[in-house]
Write an enzyme that holds these catalytic residues in place. Structure first.
Site, PDB file in Angstrom:
ATOM      1  N   CYS A  63       7.563  -6.808  -4.174  1.00 40.09           N
ATOM      2  CA  CYS A  63       6.566  -7.603  -5.074  1.00 40.09           C
ATOM      3  C   CYS A  63       7.017  -7.931  -6.621  1.00 40.09           C
ATOM      4  CB  CYS A  63       5.754  -6.281  -5.657  1.00 40.09           C
ATOM      5  SG  CYS A  63       6.547  -4.892  -6.702  1.00 40.09           S
TER       6      CYS A  63
ATOM      7  N   GLU B  52       2.890 -15.518  -2.098  1.00 43.99           N
ATOM      8  CA  GLU B  52       4.271 -14.702  -1.777  1.00 43.99           C
ATOM      9  C   GLU B  52       4.402 -14.848  -0.313  1.00 43.99           C
ATOM     10  OE1 GLU B  52       1.951 -11.165  -1.908  1.00 43.99           O
ATOM     11  OE2 GLU B  52       3.982 -10.609  -3.174  1.00 43.99           O
TER      12      GLU B  52
ATOM     13  N   GLY C  67      -0.457  -3.143  -3.614  1.00 42.67           N
ATOM     14  CA  GLY C  67      -0.835  -3.816  -1.952  1.00 42.67           C
ATOM     15  C   GLY C  67      -1.047  -5.442  -2.111  1.00 42.67           C
ATOM     16  N   SER C  68      -1.601  -6.062  -1.186  1.00 45.43           N
ATOM     17  CA  SER C  68      -1.308  -6.822  -1.714  1.00 45.43           C
ATOM     18  C   SER C  68      -3.007  -7.993  -2.584  1.00 45.43           C
ATOM     19  CB  SER C  68      -1.490  -7.358   0.046  1.00 45.43           C
ATOM     20  OG  SER C  68      -2.875  -7.192   0.218  1.00 45.43           O
ATOM     21  N   THR C  69      -3.398  -8.427  -2.943  1.00 48.07           N
ATOM     22  CA  THR C  69      -3.691  -9.044  -3.666  1.00 48.07           C
ATOM     23  C   THR C  69      -5.616  -8.715  -3.118  1.00 48.07           C
ATOM     24  OG1 THR C  69      -2.355 -10.010  -5.540  1.00 48.07           O
ATOM     25  CG2 THR C  69      -5.349 -10.351  -5.436  1.00 48.07           C
TER      26      THR C  69
ATOM     27  N   THR D 242      -6.277  -6.902  -0.696  1.00 50.18           N
ATOM     28  CA  THR D 242      -6.632  -5.248  -0.173  1.00 50.18           C
ATOM     29  C   THR D 242      -6.592  -5.700  -2.050  1.00 50.18           C
ATOM     30  OG1 THR D 242      -5.353  -5.533   1.487  1.00 50.18           O
ATOM     31  CG2 THR D 242      -6.526  -3.734   0.629  1.00 50.18           C
ATOM     32  N   GLY D 243      -6.409  -5.927  -2.907  1.00 50.23           N
ATOM     33  CA  GLY D 243      -6.728  -5.470  -4.187  1.00 50.23           C
ATOM     34  C   GLY D 243      -8.341  -5.457  -4.420  1.00 50.23           C
TER      35      GLY D 243
ATOM     36  N   GLU E 230      -2.512  -2.909  -8.665  1.00 49.63           N
ATOM     37  CA  GLU E 230      -1.092  -3.047  -8.178  1.00 49.63           C
ATOM     38  C   GLU E 230      -0.237  -4.207  -7.398  1.00 49.63           C
ATOM     39  OE1 GLU E 230       1.423  -2.867 -10.630  1.00 49.63           O
ATOM     40  OE2 GLU E 230       0.792  -1.052 -11.498  1.00 49.63           O
TER      41      GLU E 230
HETATM   42  P1  NAD Z   1      -1.707  -4.505   2.179  1.00 55.33           P
HETATM   43  O1  NAD Z   1      -2.431  -4.661   1.275  1.00 55.33           O
HETATM   44  O2  NAD Z   1      -1.954  -5.079   3.186  1.00 55.33           O
HETATM   45  O3  NAD Z   1      -2.153  -2.827   2.091  1.00 55.33           O
HETATM   46  C1  NAD Z   1      -1.570  -1.612   1.459  1.00 55.33           C
HETATM   47  C2  NAD Z   1      -2.052  -0.369   1.307  1.00 55.33           C
HETATM   48  O4  NAD Z   1      -3.996  -1.147   1.622  1.00 55.33           O
HETATM   49  C3  NAD Z   1      -2.009   0.055   2.901  1.00 55.33           C
HETATM   50  O5  NAD Z   1      -2.361   1.286   2.804  1.00 55.33           O
HETATM   51  C4  NAD Z   1      -3.150  -0.394   4.063  1.00 55.33           C
HETATM   52  O6  NAD Z   1      -3.225   0.168   4.468  1.00 55.33           O
HETATM   53  C5  NAD Z   1      -4.501  -0.628   2.935  1.00 55.33           C
HETATM   54  N1  NAD Z   1      -4.991  -1.439   3.184  1.00 55.33           N
HETATM   55  C6  NAD Z   1      -5.037  -2.852   4.025  1.00 55.33           C
HETATM   56  N2  NAD Z   1      -6.568  -3.083   4.374  1.00 55.33           N
HETATM   57  C7  NAD Z   1      -7.034  -2.567   3.407  1.00 55.33           C
HETATM   58  C8  NAD Z   1      -8.906  -2.425   3.723  1.00 55.33           C
HETATM   59  N3  NAD Z   1      -9.422  -3.750   4.944  1.00 55.33           N
HETATM   60  N4  NAD Z   1      -9.673  -1.626   2.992  1.00 55.33           N
HETATM   61  C9  NAD Z   1      -8.721  -0.385   2.027  1.00 55.33           C
HETATM   62  N5  NAD Z   1      -7.406   0.110   1.993  1.00 55.33           N
HETATM   63  C10 NAD Z   1      -6.469  -1.335   3.045  1.00 55.33           C
HETATM   64  O7  NAD Z   1      -0.228  -4.964   1.240  1.00 55.33           O
HETATM   65  P2  NAD Z   1       1.340  -4.213   2.556  1.00 55.33           P
HETATM   66  O8  NAD Z   1       1.231  -4.756   3.586  1.00 55.33           O
HETATM   67  O9  NAD Z   1       0.931  -2.730   2.356  1.00 55.33           O
HETATM   68  O10 NAD Z   1       2.127  -4.712   0.700  1.00 55.33           O
HETATM   69  C11 NAD Z   1       2.606  -6.007   0.725  1.00 55.33           C
HETATM   70  C12 NAD Z   1       2.103  -6.313  -0.402  1.00 55.33           C
HETATM   71  O11 NAD Z   1       1.914  -5.855  -1.250  1.00 55.33           O
HETATM   72  C13 NAD Z   1       2.634  -7.411  -1.203  1.00 55.33           C
HETATM   73  O12 NAD Z   1       1.744  -8.387  -1.733  1.00 55.33           O
HETATM   74  C14 NAD Z   1       2.798  -6.954  -2.643  1.00 55.33           C
HETATM   75  O13 NAD Z   1       3.351  -8.138  -3.388  1.00 55.33           O
HETATM   76  C15 NAD Z   1       2.085  -5.860  -2.669  1.00 55.33           C
HETATM   77  N6  NAD Z   1       2.964  -4.739  -3.367  1.00 55.33           N
HETATM   78  C16 NAD Z   1       3.207  -4.915  -5.302  1.00 55.33           C
HETATM   79  C17 NAD Z   1       3.538  -3.971  -5.655  1.00 55.33           C
HETATM   80  C18 NAD Z   1       3.112  -3.744  -7.394  1.00 55.33           C
HETATM   81  O14 NAD Z   1       3.451  -2.483  -8.016  1.00 55.33           O
HETATM   82  N7  NAD Z   1       2.519  -5.220  -7.875  1.00 55.33           N
HETATM   83  C19 NAD Z   1       4.055  -3.265  -5.034  1.00 55.33           C
HETATM   84  C20 NAD Z   1       4.160  -3.453  -4.226  1.00 55.33           C
HETATM   85  C21 NAD Z   1       3.777  -3.992  -2.956  1.00 55.33           C
END
Ligand code: NAD
Length: 501
Positions: free
Chosen positions: A302, A400, A244-246, A248-249, A267
């Protein structure tokens, strides 16, 4: 590849029955809270379904079930051949239901049905089958310690693995995590993204049908700040694997330190550079790869090649080719098999991407193509494929965007191209086009990216690792290396001095 037409997919969509409750301990159950996730169809803006969202108590229940079955050993300690058979059956069932799963994915997140079926589902099936095949082919080690000692180094499953995933490739990215985790003998709690729970829930029913013991594979839809956080903070989760997003990571790193030091694999985001040198062997192919590299999946990728750097010497020859390739990818109805770019995930995201385009223009970037909302279907969240040219400092070259927006810039030397490419907080993918083998190696070594493509873009296979450097995260999905994330090394040191005569 399916030969169905638009009317077939519309007809199938009308007949779909969607599962909307969490899958915990082998059953679809009601959430203990009253949270709801509304699933929209980005192609039309219409409501698809209301999904029962998990709260912290549901997460606790899922983790508890996962732990109980892990300790019981029906999966974690079952003979490798048996575990392999069940996962192969799971892969076969996904393949059997590929059209239905592809359709659900397309309806919930707006990607073209052709991509959903021939890429996402094909990759998901291959991933599950590939990790299944590793189960009875891995050996442990014996250390060279001398004759009085027998020291074994073995890999053991961790226990409960939580997987928190995004909506852009709902099933494939989930499989990149649950397949190696299950192959190692762990139990899994999968939390799909808010916008894309429906495909994950359908998958859960197939896991059960395949014969995974109750509690081994749980799917817990929910809000990130509720269900995601509860998994991140849970003291009985051994590893949390995230895409997911950096932003949230970074939260997951904090959750881990505030709870039980669970290992975290990230990731995250990207702003990947794509470089076309003057000695590019095929300008048409490079232009098409540059367009597909950003406009595929509406730019919600991503590894999207969102920054394009073109050698000044060929810029004027290259640009018309790039514009031609962009024109070939207009936004269209995701259910039309001819569509190559579908609808963006939500109205908010659509507005955010349009705002980025505005910001680019206000910073003096030159608009070469697109720039506006598109309306192939009323009510949907579509954008024209957009290309803007401008300086490295522009926000559009740095942040991004996760939409179909390509920023381009020119360079005049190899070292300038490398400096521009590396000038980012991210380090996920990078592409380069050259006929010079030495340059290909030289530049590849100097690019700060986990994935480098030479004379192609975004190609891959389950056999090679996927992941990033810098703030794109750490740890790798795919390949045999991913198995290490879901297992621990055990050293057993046996003194052989006793018992000898
Ligand atoms: P996001 O970070 O908003 O959400 C990803 C996941 O995290 C979801 O399941 C969401 O419910 C959960 N989440 C959100 N907020 C949270 C919190 N406060 N605590 C715990 N969990 C939480 O990302 P998104 O909008 O779903 O996806 C887009 C992002 O994902 C982009 O930044 C993209 O680059 C990244 N991405 C990375 C890869 C990779 O392999 N590097 C692949 C696909 C997408």
């Amino acid at each position: 590849m399916s030969t169905h037409d638009l009317s077939h997919w519309r007809h199938q969509a009308d007949r779909l029955s969607l599962t909307t409750r969490p899958f915990i301990d082998g059953d679809f159950v009601d959430s203990q809270g009253d949270g709801i996730l509304t699933a929209y169809n980005p192609a039309t803006g219409a409501v698809l379904a209301e999904v029962n969202a998990c709260n912290a108590a549901d997460i606790d229940r899922a983790v508890g079930a996962a732990r109980r079955v892990f300790e019981g050993g029906s999966w974690s300690r079952c003979p490798p051949l048996q575990r392999k058979k069940v996962l192969l059956r799971f892969a076969a069932l996904i393949e059997e239901h590929a059209e239905e799963l592809a359709l659900i994915q397309t309806l919930e997140m707006g990607k073209p049905i052709t991509d959903s079926l021939s890429f996402d589902l094909a990759e998901t099936v291959r991933c599950v089958a590939w990790y299944a095949e590793t189960i009875d082919k891995r050996y442990d080690e014996i250390a060279p310690t001398g004759e009085d000692v027998h020291a074994t180094i073995s890999r053991e499953p961790l226990g409960v693995v939580a997987a928190v995933v995004p909506w852009n490739f709902p099933l494939m990215i989930a499989a990149w995590k649950f397949a190696p985790a299950l192959a190692m003998g762990n139990s899994v709690v999968l939390k799909p993204a808010e916008a894309s729970s429906l495909s994950g829930l359908r998958l859960a029913a197939l896991a059960e049908e395949a014969g995974l013991p109750a509690g081994v594979f749980n799917v817990t839809p929910g809000h990130g700040a509720v269900a995601g956080q509860a998994l991140g903070l849970h003291r009985d989760v051994d590893a949390l694997t995230f895409t997911g997003s950096t932003a949230t990571g970074k939260r997951f790193m904090r959750y881990s330190s505030e709870s039980n030091l669970k290992r975290v694999w990230l990731e995250c985001g990207g702003k990947s550079p794509h470089i076309v040198f003057a000695d590019c062997p095929d300008l048409d192919a490079a232009a098409q790869a540059a367009a597909a590299g950003i406009f595929t999946n509406q730019g919600e990728v991503c590894i999207a090649g969102s920054r394009l750097y073109v050698d000044e010497a060929i810029f004027d020859t290259f640009l018309p080719r790039l514009l031609e390739a962009a024109k070939a990818m207009p936004a269209g109805d995701p259910l039309d098999p001819a569509t190559r770019m579908g609808a963006l995930i939500s109205a908010e995201h659509h507005a955010k991407v349009l705002d980025y385009i505005e910001r680019g223009l206000s910073e003096g970037m030159t608009l070469h193509h697109g720039g506006r909302a598109a309306t192939p279907v009323d009510g949907g969240w579509y954008l024209e494929p957009t290309i803007l040219e401008g300086a490295q400092a522009a926000v559009l070259m740095r942040e991004e965007i996760f939409g179909p927006v390509l920023g381009i810039n020119r360079f005049t030397s190899e070292s300038e191209a490398i400096d521009l490419a590396n000038d980012s907080i991210y380090g996920l993918g990078a592409g380069l086009w050259t006929s010079d083998l030495a340059r290909a190696h030289r530049v590849s070594r100097r690019l700060s990216a986990g994935l480098v493509w030479v004379n192609c873009y975004a190609d891959g296979d389950i056999s090679v690792p996927f992941g990033g450097m810098k703030q794109s995260g750490f740890g790798r999905d795919k390949s045999l290396h991913a198995l290490d994330k879901y297992s621990d090394l055990k050293t057993t040191w046996m003194n052989l001095a006793y018992g000898s005569s």
